[in-house]
Design a protein around this motif. Structure first.
Motif, PDB file in Angstrom:
ATOM      1  N   ARG A  33      22.616  39.695  39.461  1.00  0.00           N
ATOM      2  CA  ARG A  33      23.030  38.405  38.896  1.00  0.00           C
ATOM      3  C   ARG A  33      21.896  37.394  38.967  1.00  0.00           C
ATOM      4  O   ARG A  33      21.619  36.681  37.987  1.00  0.00           O
ATOM      5  N   VAL A  81      30.854  44.248  43.089  1.00  0.00           N
ATOM      6  CA  VAL A  81      31.486  43.681  41.905  1.00  0.00           C
ATOM      7  C   VAL A  81      31.547  42.163  42.012  1.00  0.00           C
ATOM      8  O   VAL A  81      31.653  41.616  43.116  1.00  0.00           O
ATOM      9  N   LEU A  82      31.468  41.502  40.865  1.00  0.00           N
ATOM     10  CA  LEU A  82      31.636  40.062  40.762  1.00  0.00           C
ATOM     11  C   LEU A  82      32.724  39.770  39.746  1.00  0.00           C
ATOM     12  O   LEU A  82      32.905  40.528  38.787  1.00  0.00           O
ATOM     13  N   HIS A  83      33.432  38.676  39.961  1.00  0.00           N
ATOM     14  CA  HIS A  83      34.408  38.239  38.975  1.00  0.00           C
ATOM     15  C   HIS A  83      33.685  37.919  37.677  1.00  0.00           C
ATOM     16  O   HIS A  83      32.674  37.215  37.656  1.00  0.00           O
ATOM     17  N   TRP A  84      34.203  38.477  36.571  1.00  0.00           N
ATOM     18  CA  TRP A  84      33.615  38.223  35.259  1.00  0.00           C
ATOM     19  C   TRP A  84      34.697  38.286  34.203  1.00  0.00           C
ATOM     20  O   TRP A  84      35.553  39.181  34.255  1.00  0.00           O
ATOM     21  N   ALA A 117      33.294  34.135  34.254  1.00  0.00           N
ATOM     22  CA  ALA A 117      33.604  33.032  35.166  1.00  0.00           C
ATOM     23  C   ALA A 117      34.647  32.090  34.598  1.00  0.00           C
ATOM     24  O   ALA A 117      35.399  31.461  35.341  1.00  0.00           O
ATOM     25  N   GLU A 118      34.721  32.013  33.263  1.00  0.00           N
ATOM     26  CA  GLU A 118      35.578  31.001  32.643  1.00  0.00           C
ATOM     27  C   GLU A 118      36.944  31.508  32.227  1.00  0.00           C
ATOM     28  O   GLU A 118      37.715  30.791  31.600  1.00  0.00           O
ATOM     29  N   PRO A 140      40.192  35.005  32.607  1.00  0.00           N
ATOM     30  CA  PRO A 140      40.780  36.074  33.423  1.00  0.00           C
ATOM     31  C   PRO A 140      39.753  37.151  33.726  1.00  0.00           C
ATOM     32  O   PRO A 140      38.887  37.463  32.903  1.00  0.00           O
ATOM     33  N   ASN A 141      39.867  37.725  34.905  1.00  0.00           N
ATOM     34  CA  ASN A 141      38.904  38.732  35.333  1.00  0.00           C
ATOM     35  C   ASN A 141      38.959  39.980  34.463  1.00  0.00           C
ATOM     36  O   ASN A 141      40.027  40.503  34.148  1.00  0.00           O
ATOM     37  N   SER A 173      36.471  42.532  35.172  1.00  0.00           N
ATOM     38  CA  SER A 173      35.583  43.453  35.886  1.00  0.00           C
ATOM     39  C   SER A 173      36.379  44.203  36.946  1.00  0.00           C
ATOM     40  O   SER A 173      37.377  43.703  37.470  1.00  0.00           O
ATOM     41  N   VAL A 174      35.909  45.421  37.258  1.00  0.00           N
ATOM     42  CA  VAL A 174      36.617  46.250  38.221  1.00  0.00           C
ATOM     43  C   VAL A 174      35.603  47.074  39.014  1.00  0.00           C
ATOM     44  O   VAL A 174      34.578  47.490  38.485  1.00  0.00           O
TER      45      VAL A 174
END
Length: 251
Positions: free
Chosen positions: A9, A70-73, A75-76, A78-79, A81-82
């Motif tokens: 990131r 993993v990162l939440h993606w 940011a703006e 609903p997630n 990413s898993v």
């Protein structure tokens, strides 16, 4: 071995990361200009290249290997990413139309299993796009970028791996011709270097990108061929159906 997701990131938030994102994303878009109504899976660290398709594709999912984190993606919203084991994707067979691999193949210790899973979850008419560091390029020689980690590939090496994994390579492109320096001059001249390199110096690009199609073979009709061969081997003049032993021969 995968880099930590925070390192990835931070790289893409910096000058070189923005340069790599812009140049590679342009080639991805050339290969896949329209994914409307299709599902897209990114495996590895693909979020810099998935964003343009969020408002277009029917479904976009970023699968990040457990060793990477993993990162939440995004940011703006609903997630999407898993966290996954790249050798056991939590998806049904033939459930996605497109798969994008970035910072994945060169880092995994489960290469064969990961490619088997990619083949399994990809639809029969689907496409796979693999982005890896080019063994002959400058970016693979410096470890201050993610492209300097893991195993780099040549076009022939990556093509062979795809064929061994039951994929047929269809198109090959390259990207990242500017050297991996943060000089303002390099950053400003990157678009011009990209055009010149794409025309004359493809073997020295920073990354190799190959699109491939899933190989799906029709079942072979072995039984008919075996029966035909068996009949052909019968002795000449003998009947193909045996005569019952208790038949009245004087009749």
């Amino acid at each position: 071995m995968f880099l930590d997701v925070v390192e990835l990131r931070d790289f893409y938030d910096g000058h070189l990361g923005l340069l790599a994102r812009r140049m590679i994303r342009r080639r991805v878009r050339e290969l896949w200009p329209n994914l409307r109504g299709q599902s897209l899976l990114g495996l590895g660290y693909t979020v810099p290249y998935l964003r343009p398709y969020r408002g277009e594709a029917e479904r976009v999912l970023a699968a990040m290997p457990a060793q990477q984190g993993v990162l939440h993606w995004p940011a703006e919203g609903p997630n999407a990413s898993v966290l996954v084991d790249e050798a056991e994707l939590p998806l049904e067979d033939a459930s996605v139309d497109r798969i994008l691999l970035v910072h994945a193949l060169e880092n995994t210790e489960q290469r064969a299993a990961m490619m088997t899973e990619a083949w399994r979850v990809l639809a029969g008419n689907g496409r796979l796009l693999v982005v890896v560091p080019n063994r002959r390029g400058l970016w693979a020689r410096f470890d201050h970028t993610p492209f300097g980690h893991g195993q780099p590939y040549t076009v022939s090496q990556l093509s062979r791996l795809l064929r061994d994994s039951r994929f047929t390579p269809t198109r090959t492109v390259h990207a990242l011709y500017a050297p991996p320096y943060t000089s303002g001059l390099v950053i400003r001249s990157a678009p011009a270097l990209e055009q010149v390199g794409h025309r004359w110096f493809t073997r020295f690009a920073g990354v190799v990108m190959i699109e491939a199609q899933k190989e799906v073979y029709a079942p072979r009709r072995v039984r008919k061929r075996v029966l035909a061969r068996a009949r052909a081997l019968l002795p000449s003049g003998r009947p193909s159906v045996p005569v019952p032993a208790n038949r009245d021969r004087t009749a």
